[in-house]
Design a protein around this motif. Sequence first.
Motif, mmCIF file in Angstrom:
data_model
loop_
_atom_site.group_PDB
_atom_site.id
_atom_site.type_symbol
_atom_site.label_atom_id
_atom_site.label_comp_id
_atom_site.label_asym_id
_atom_site.label_seq_id
_atom_site.Cartn_x
_atom_site.Cartn_y
_atom_site.Cartn_z
ATOM 1 N N PHE A 1 0.759 -1.143 0.171
ATOM 2 C CA PHE A 1 -0.083 -0.016 0.006
ATOM 3 C C PHE A 1 0.914 1.428 -0.020
ATOM 4 O O PHE A 1 0.668 2.265 -0.677
ATOM 5 N N PHE A 2 1.912 1.406 0.826
ATOM 6 C CA PHE A 2 2.866 2.624 0.956
ATOM 7 C C PHE A 2 3.647 2.592 -0.452
ATOM 8 O O PHE A 2 4.057 3.572 -0.783
ATOM 9 N N GLU A 3 3.800 1.538 -1.089
ATOM 10 C CA GLU A 3 4.487 1.418 -2.532
ATOM 11 C C GLU A 3 3.671 2.101 -3.166
ATOM 12 O O GLU A 3 4.364 3.121 -4.028
ATOM 13 N N ILE A 4 2.232 2.092 -3.384
ATOM 14 C CA ILE A 4 1.644 2.811 -4.323
ATOM 15 C C ILE A 4 1.564 4.217 -3.740
ATOM 16 O O ILE A 4 1.470 5.170 -4.708
ATOM 17 N N GLY B 1 2.716 9.801 -4.892
ATOM 18 C CA GLY B 1 3.104 11.080 -4.159
ATOM 19 C C GLY B 1 4.061 11.602 -5.078
ATOM 20 O O GLY B 1 4.393 12.701 -5.139
ATOM 21 N N LEU B 2 4.975 10.657 -5.540
ATOM 22 C CA LEU B 2 6.301 11.199 -6.424
ATOM 23 C C LEU B 2 5.472 12.104 -7.589
ATOM 24 O O LEU B 2 6.167 13.001 -8.032
ATOM 25 N N LYS B 3 4.548 11.303 -8.147
ATOM 26 C CA LYS B 3 3.746 12.096 -9.485
ATOM 27 C C LYS B 3 3.462 13.697 -8.840
ATOM 28 O O LYS B 3 3.626 14.581 -9.650
ATOM 29 N N PRO C 1 3.943 17.686 -0.800
ATOM 30 C CA PRO C 1 3.757 16.190 -1.626
ATOM 31 C C PRO C 1 5.197 15.465 -1.596
ATOM 32 O O PRO C 1 5.165 14.335 -1.404
ATOM 33 N N SER C 2 6.419 16.094 -1.526
ATOM 34 C CA SER C 2 7.706 15.502 -1.535
ATOM 35 C C SER C 2 7.887 15.123 0.039
ATOM 36 O O SER C 2 8.273 13.787 0.162
ATOM 37 N N ILE C 3 7.332 15.645 0.981
ATOM 38 C CA ILE C 3 7.220 15.245 2.477
ATOM 39 C C ILE C 3 6.509 13.874 2.587
ATOM 40 O O ILE C 3 7.191 12.798 2.987
ATOM 41 N N PHE C 4 5.281 13.917 2.058
ATOM 42 C CA PHE C 4 4.405 12.571 1.961
ATOM 43 C C PHE C 4 5.144 11.604 1.116
ATOM 44 O O PHE C 4 4.984 10.291 1.690
ATOM 45 N N TYR D 1 -7.707 8.109 -11.626
ATOM 46 C CA TYR D 1 -7.267 9.393 -11.026
ATOM 47 C C TYR D 1 -6.946 10.382 -12.201
ATOM 48 O O TYR D 1 -7.297 11.300 -12.333
ATOM 49 N N PHE D 2 -5.873 9.976 -12.862
ATOM 50 C CA PHE D 2 -5.014 10.929 -13.952
ATOM 51 C C PHE D 2 -5.671 10.632 -15.404
ATOM 52 O O PHE D 2 -5.218 11.446 -16.210
ATOM 53 N N GLY D 3 -6.670 9.763 -15.399
ATOM 54 C CA GLY D 3 -7.235 9.332 -16.675
ATOM 55 C C GLY D 3 -6.327 8.985 -17.905
ATOM 56 O O GLY D 3 -6.603 9.325 -19.000
ATOM 57 N N GLU D 4 -5.375 8.207 -17.298
ATOM 58 C CA GLU D 4 -4.172 7.744 -18.375
ATOM 59 C C GLU D 4 -5.002 6.675 -19.247
ATOM 60 O O GLU D 4 -6.110 6.112 -18.797
ATOM 61 N N SER D 5 -4.482 6.453 -20.375
ATOM 62 C CA SER D 5 -5.151 5.485 -21.340
ATOM 63 C C SER D 5 -5.076 4.278 -20.907
ATOM 64 O O SER D 5 -4.408 3.672 -20.232
ATOM 65 N N ILE D 6 -6.200 3.344 -21.198
ATOM 66 C CA ILE D 6 -6.361 2.008 -21.185
ATOM 67 C C ILE D 6 -6.707 1.069 -22.200
ATOM 68 O O ILE D 6 -7.408 1.800 -23.152
ATOM 69 N N SER D 7 -6.440 -0.013 -22.248
ATOM 70 C CA SER D 7 -6.562 -0.627 -23.305
ATOM 71 C C SER D 7 -6.660 -2.231 -23.023
ATOM 72 O O SER D 7 -6.510 -2.787 -21.925
#
Length: 104
Positions: free
Chosen positions: A11-14, A19-21, A31-34, A77-83
């Motif tokens: 979970f923290f990996e996700i 957070g990096l994004k 966001p960097s601290i989180f 969340y980011f609306g990235e493409s899916i196929s």
Amino acid sequence: MKWTYLFIAGFFEIFWAVGLKFSQGFSKILPSIFTVIGMLSSFYFLSLALRKLPLSIAYAIWTGIGIVGTFLFGVFYFGESISIAKIICVIMIIGGIAGLRILN
């Protein structure tokens, strides 16, 4: 507890990958601290899981959880493409995670 620790680590990996994004290359302080907190938490819980689980199993499942979770977050969340091909690949990753869990 070892599996609980591993799934918390996943979970923290996700959490830290997303957070990096948001940190935009560590240029945004909050966001960097989180992100760093998420990284440290993920590594800590992974280290607890590794006390009882083999490295090959724990690391593969940990990264697999991160892969699937960040994929889903990116799509929803980011609306990235899916196929269909992407969905099939993620299903194979989930199958690999489940297989490793069952076989251990």
